[in-house]
Design a protein around this motif. Structure first.
Motif, PDB file in Angstrom:
ATOM      1  N   VAL A 185      32.983  30.698  44.009  1.00 41.50           N
ATOM      2  CA  VAL A 185      32.161  31.212  43.562  1.00 41.50           C
ATOM      3  C   VAL A 185      31.286  32.643  44.699  1.00 41.50           C
ATOM      4  CG1 VAL A 185      31.156  33.030  41.849  1.00 41.50           C
ATOM      5  CG2 VAL A 185      32.693  31.265  41.457  1.00 41.50           C
ATOM      6  N   THR A 186      31.906  33.583  45.255  1.00 39.89           N
ATOM      7  CA  THR A 186      31.307  34.321  46.079  1.00 39.89           C
ATOM      8  C   THR A 186      31.604  35.504  46.268  1.00 39.89           C
ATOM      9  OG1 THR A 186      33.172  35.188  47.659  1.00 39.89           O
ATOM     10  CG2 THR A 186      32.273  32.327  47.644  1.00 39.89           C
ATOM     11  N   ALA A 187      30.536  36.645  47.414  1.00 39.53           N
ATOM     12  CA  ALA A 187      30.567  38.005  47.324  1.00 39.53           C
ATOM     13  C   ALA A 187      32.243  38.714  47.509  1.00 39.53           C
ATOM     14  CB  ALA A 187      29.334  38.765  47.603  1.00 39.53           C
ATOM     15  N   ILE A 188      32.909  38.014  48.069  1.00 41.30           N
ATOM     16  CA  ILE A 188      33.962  38.389  48.793  1.00 41.30           C
ATOM     17  C   ILE A 188      35.485  37.998  47.940  1.00 41.30           C
ATOM     18  CG2 ILE A 188      33.107  39.105  51.384  1.00 41.30           C
ATOM     19  CD1 ILE A 188      34.274  36.398  52.248  1.00 41.30           C
ATOM     20  N   GLY A 189      35.041  36.910  47.169  1.00 37.39           N
ATOM     21  CA  GLY A 189      36.040  36.850  46.736  1.00 37.39           C
ATOM     22  C   GLY A 189      35.775  35.266  45.264  1.00 37.39           C
ATOM     23  N   VAL A 190      36.679  35.403  44.846  1.00 37.83           N
ATOM     24  CA  VAL A 190      36.035  33.960  43.601  1.00 37.83           C
ATOM     25  C   VAL A 190      37.222  33.029  43.158  1.00 37.83           C
ATOM     26  CG1 VAL A 190      35.800  33.329  41.084  1.00 37.83           C
ATOM     27  CG2 VAL A 190      34.320  35.354  41.940  1.00 37.83           C
ATOM     28  N   GLY A 191      37.231  32.112  43.710  1.00 37.30           N
ATOM     29  CA  GLY A 191      38.771  31.012  43.392  1.00 37.30           C
ATOM     30  C   GLY A 191      38.899  30.778  44.931  1.00 37.30           C
ATOM     31  N   ARG A 192      39.674  29.764  45.178  1.00 35.90           N
ATOM     32  CA  ARG A 192      39.961  29.207  46.553  1.00 35.90           C
ATOM     33  C   ARG A 192      40.891  30.524  46.966  1.00 35.90           C
ATOM     34  NH1 ARG A 192      43.931  27.867  50.534  1.00 35.90           N
ATOM     35  NH2 ARG A 192      42.951  26.221  51.255  1.00 35.90           N
ATOM     36  N   GLU A 193      41.785  31.301  46.605  1.00 34.00           N
ATOM     37  CA  GLU A 193      42.403  31.837  47.353  1.00 34.00           C
ATOM     38  C   GLU A 193      42.747  33.318  47.714  1.00 34.00           C
ATOM     39  OE1 GLU A 193      45.430  30.260  48.273  1.00 34.00           O
ATOM     40  OE2 GLU A 193      45.076  28.976  47.060  1.00 34.00           O
ATOM     41  N   LYS A 194      40.955  34.327  46.777  1.00 33.99           N
ATOM     42  CA  LYS A 194      40.924  35.155  47.122  1.00 33.99           C
ATOM     43  C   LYS A 194      39.680  35.241  48.623  1.00 33.99           C
ATOM     44  CE  LYS A 194      41.207  37.134  42.688  1.00 33.99           C
ATOM     45  NZ  LYS A 194      40.565  38.567  41.833  1.00 33.99           N
ATOM     46  N   PHE A 195      39.199  33.197  48.330  1.00 31.90           N
ATOM     47  CA  PHE A 195      37.785  32.925  49.554  1.00 31.90           C
ATOM     48  C   PHE A 195      38.635  33.008  50.055  1.00 31.90           C
ATOM     49  CE2 PHE A 195      35.240  29.702  51.554  1.00 31.90           C
ATOM     50  CZ  PHE A 195      34.546  31.177  51.682  1.00 31.90           C
ATOM     51  N   ALA A 196      39.613  32.254  50.291  1.00 29.71           N
ATOM     52  CA  ALA A 196      40.179  32.239  51.165  1.00 29.71           C
ATOM     53  C   ALA A 196      41.294  33.287  52.820  1.00 29.71           C
ATOM     54  CB  ALA A 196      41.813  31.154  51.529  1.00 29.71           C
ATOM     55  N   ALA A 197      41.837  34.482  51.600  1.00 29.51           N
ATOM     56  CA  ALA A 197      41.752  35.473  51.838  1.00 29.51           C
ATOM     57  C   ALA A 197      41.008  36.769  52.600  1.00 29.51           C
ATOM     58  CB  ALA A 197      42.802  35.849  50.831  1.00 29.51           C
TER      59      ALA A 197
END
Length: 393
Positions: free
Chosen positions: A15-27
């Motif tokens: 859960v981050t400022a650049i994406g929530v969830g594995r796929e969004k964060f990885a991208a």
């Protein structure tokens, strides 16, 4: 690299400022996204700077059924995302065989801000209860795990690694079969004011290991993972993501905020010994990399003490900011993603090399280098040091 006592990660919940969830964060880490944006959680009138790395994907957050604060919401969201990835249904798990271990710096300090702002003195008020409730207790309650091993670990910015390391010990010793662990913290006025007052807030981008680095950007979020004994995962038909090879922790206790390179180097060696690995087997270092002049210089020196020829180095705080107790756990998730997807995340904002930070930093753009063993750092005020080693399955 697997042993009979292998412990593996089966689910990732960033859960981050650049994406929530594995796929969004990885991208996001593949493309070197920045989470920097103007602060919205509190008024910034009178501050020299007004930017941080806030979590803005509110719609993606899973709200607790209980009255809970922002940090607990991050922790629960990360936990449920990780459990879903692991294919684990909480109601089907024996709650006396699980652990919920969460590292944090401030817990619900943002709720304390609200208490002060609103002049609330009633300790039985909703806001006061949110401030005092342990994050692990709330998450375990939401999962229906009333008999779980629960702990909040407050070891500053090393807390996320500490939580994962403690969970590793619980599983290795046979106390539990599965652990949901990591770190969570929410941006607060208290936190931002403290770093702003001592002059460590970066005026622009975070620039780890860069000659022109000026400081940190405060961040927030959670990094939660599901860990299991390898045999337990196989019996459930779950595909392991990466192996938790080992960890090391120690303390400087020599200065309130200045790190000690000798003790950090000893912590790295302790992690290598626990994982039965030699330095040359490490293919990537996920650095603490705060972007402050002192930390990056000391971290470089410690790495050089252990590695004759250091492997590639990356610093994800350049993208997500410094999420305090969550930071090392998010770094561990970034490490796992890098191994699974065969790339090395970049350190963004880099423009000029520094002779005092002579490391092979992966700058500004990802590389196709596929790490097989990643060394994840987490260091904190008070001299708390933690090093986690993850290996590819």
């Amino acid at each position: 690299m697997s042993r009979s006592d292998s412990v593996v990660v089966t689910g990732l919940g960033p859960v981050t400022a650049i994406g929530v969830g594995r796929e969004k964060f990885a991208a996001a880490i593949r493309k070197g996204a920045s989470g920097k944006r103007p602060i919205t959680q509190f008024a910034t009138d009178g501050y020299q700077y007004n930017h941080a790395c806030e979590v803005t994907e509110v719609a993606a957050l899973i709200r607790p059924s209980q009255d809970a604060g922002r940090a607990a919401t991050f922790a629960l969201t990360g936990a449920l995302l990780a459990l879903d990835e692991a294919g684990v249904t909480p109601s089907e798990v024996e709650s006396n065989r699980v652990a919920v271990i969460i590292g944090t710096c401030d817990g619900e300090a943002a709720e304390a801000d609200a208490l002060a702002r609103d002049g609330i003195t009633n300790v039985n008020s909703g806001a006061a209860r949110r401030f005092h409730q342990p994050l692990s207790q709330l998450v375990a309650s939401e999962l229906g795990w009333g008999r779980a091993v629960m702990a909040d670990i407050g070891n500053a910015c090393a807390a996320g690694n500490y939580a994962i390391g403690y969970s590793l010990d619980l599983i290795r010793c046979g106390v539990v079969d599965i652990a949901v662990c990591g770190g969570a913290d929410a941006l607060s006025r208290k936190l931002f004011s403290g770093f702003h007052r001592v002059g460590t807030i970066a005026p622009g981008e975070v620039k780890p290991f860069d000659r022109n680095r000026k400081g940190i950007l405060t961040g927030e979020g959670a990094g939660m993972v599901v860990m299991e004994r390898l045999e337990h995962a196989i019996a459930l038909g779950v595909e392991p993501r990466v192996e938790v090879a080992g960890y090391g922790v120690n303390s400087d206790a020599g200065h309130p905020v200045a790190p000690d390179p000798i003790r950090i180097s000893e912590c790295i060696r302790a992690a290598h010994a626990d994982a039965h690995l030699e330095p040359e087997q490490v293919s990537l270092i996920s650095a603490h990399g705060t972007g402050t002049p002192l930390n990056d210089r000391v971290e470089t020196k410690a790495i050089r003490m252990v590695f004759g020829n250091p492997p590639a180095v990356t610093a994800v705080k350049s993208m997500i900011g410094h999420s305090m107790g969550a930071s090392a756990a998010i770094g561990a998730i970034a490490s796992a993603v890098a191994m699974e997807d065969s790339f090395t995340p970049p350190t963004i904002g880099f423009s000029e090399a520094d002779d005092d930070c002579d490391l092979p930093v992966v700058t500004n753009a990802m590389t196709a280098q596929a790490p097989s063993v990643v060394q994840n750092h987490g260091f904190g005020f008070g001299g708390v040091n933690s090093v986690l080693l993850l290996s590819k399955r």
